[in-house]
Design an enzyme around this catalytic site. Structure first.
Site, PDB file in Angstrom:
ATOM      1  N   GLY A  27      28.446  31.655  35.717  1.00 47.48           N
ATOM      2  CA  GLY A  27      28.135  30.516  36.623  1.00 47.48           C
ATOM      3  C   GLY A  27      27.678  29.865  35.260  1.00 47.48           C
ATOM      4  N   LYS A  70      38.995  38.265  48.696  1.00 46.65           N
ATOM      5  CA  LYS A  70      39.512  37.105  48.163  1.00 46.65           C
ATOM      6  C   LYS A  70      41.077  36.705  47.947  1.00 46.65           C
ATOM      7  CE  LYS A  70      37.781  38.660  43.382  1.00 46.65           C
ATOM      8  NZ  LYS A  70      37.635  39.512  42.042  1.00 46.65           N
TER       9      LYS A  70
END
Length: 308
Positions: A20, A135
């Site tokens: 991130g 996912k």
């Protein structure tokens, strides 16, 4: 809300993690006004190195979290692009974020937390403890809601397994003997996280990647275990004793291993036995280094130089 003349406004969810943080840096470097969703307990210590690194880089911090829907909606309404970089174990926590993106109606691109193997290509169903199923569930939700998206599949980060030359339990590459899984000829792919971030940011305004999967398979980063060991031996000027672990033995080791070692061995089996990262062809129109040849990336050879 967007004007044609300005760069897309980008929100990074999971900005305090390693990937991130790299996404925030890459977004800012590309000239995008960049926002970081930061949980209240992090903001409670504004002088922390984590928070200072984001603010010093130029990011705008927004207080919120995936379990606080009003904060998500408020954050999403300020941007054009949302990138989520939470770990896979939290993948299903993206559901409120997807709801907020749908309600806000202003997001032109959503990049969910994938950043690994393509979950639709893996051949180890039933072995992965639901790792890839999460996912796939998120993909189905995104597509059913009609949210514009790009999936980024980068395979292994260089900081995972490569520092030990794919030797679970070691913190550094071996200098005497090395385990090679299978026949050692099946190839895997490693990409540095800073490079994953740069390629990801390249996609967000690119119509060629809209509602598609971007694969990262840099030619300088695709190697088998035999090739990895050969490179390493040349760097340390020494031949290593090679111990070949058969598929049958590896499967037994997986069965007997405790977590988290079990997952390391499962990913090794997936990559270097089943070939889940490289058994399929990739169209050059959806491979990152082909789409964005101007992006310089760290090669595996250069990375191993730092370990020698």
């Amino acid at each position: 809300m967007c004007e044609e003349a300005r760069r897309s406004r980008v929100l990074v969810v999971g900005a305090t993690g390693q990937l991130g943080g790299n996404l925030v840096s890459a977004s800012l470097a590309a000239g995008h006004p960049t926002f970081a969703l930061v949980r209240p307990h992090h903001l409670a210590v504004p002088e922390s190195a984590l928070i200072r690194s984001l603010t010093d880089a130029g990011a705008t911090l927004i207080k919120g979290s995936l379990d606080d829907y009003p904060s998500l909606l408020e954050a999403v309404r300020q941007v054009d692009v949302v990138i989520c970089a939470v770990p896979t174990k939290k993948a299903l926590e993206q559901k409120p974020l997807i709801r907020a993106i749908k309600e806000a109606g202003c997001v032109k691109r959503f990049i969910p937390a994938e950043f690994g193997l393509d979950p639709t290509k893996v051949q180890i169903c039933g072995m992965d403890h639901g790792f890839y199923g999460k996912k796939i569930e998120i993909r189905r939700l995104i597509e059913s809601e009609g949210i514009p998206h790009t999936y980024v599949c980068c395979n292994f980060f260089m900081r995972y397994l490569l520092p030990s030359l794919v030797q679970p339990g070691l913190d550094a590459p071996p200098r005497d003997e090395v385990k090679i899984f299978g026949d050692g000829n099946t190839r895997g792919v490693f990409v540095k996280e800073t490079d994953v971030a740069k390629f990801t940011i390249c996609t967000i305004e690119d119509p060629r990647t809209l509602n598609k999967t971007l694969y990262l398979r840099p030619s300088g980063n695709v190697y088998s275990m035999n090739e990895l060991v050969d490179i390493w031996e040349k760097k340390i000027n020494k031949f290593l004793k090679k111990i070949y672990i058969t598929e049958e033995q590896l499967l037994k080791n997986i069965q007997d291993a405790p977590l988290p070692l079990k997952m390391d061995l499962i990913f090794i089996y997936s990559t270097f036995i089943k070939g889940d990262q490289t058994y399929f062809e990739i169209d050059s129109r959806i491979e990152g280094t082909q789409l964005y040849p101007h992006v310089n990336y760290t090669t595996l050879n250069e990375y191993l130089d730092t370990l020698a």
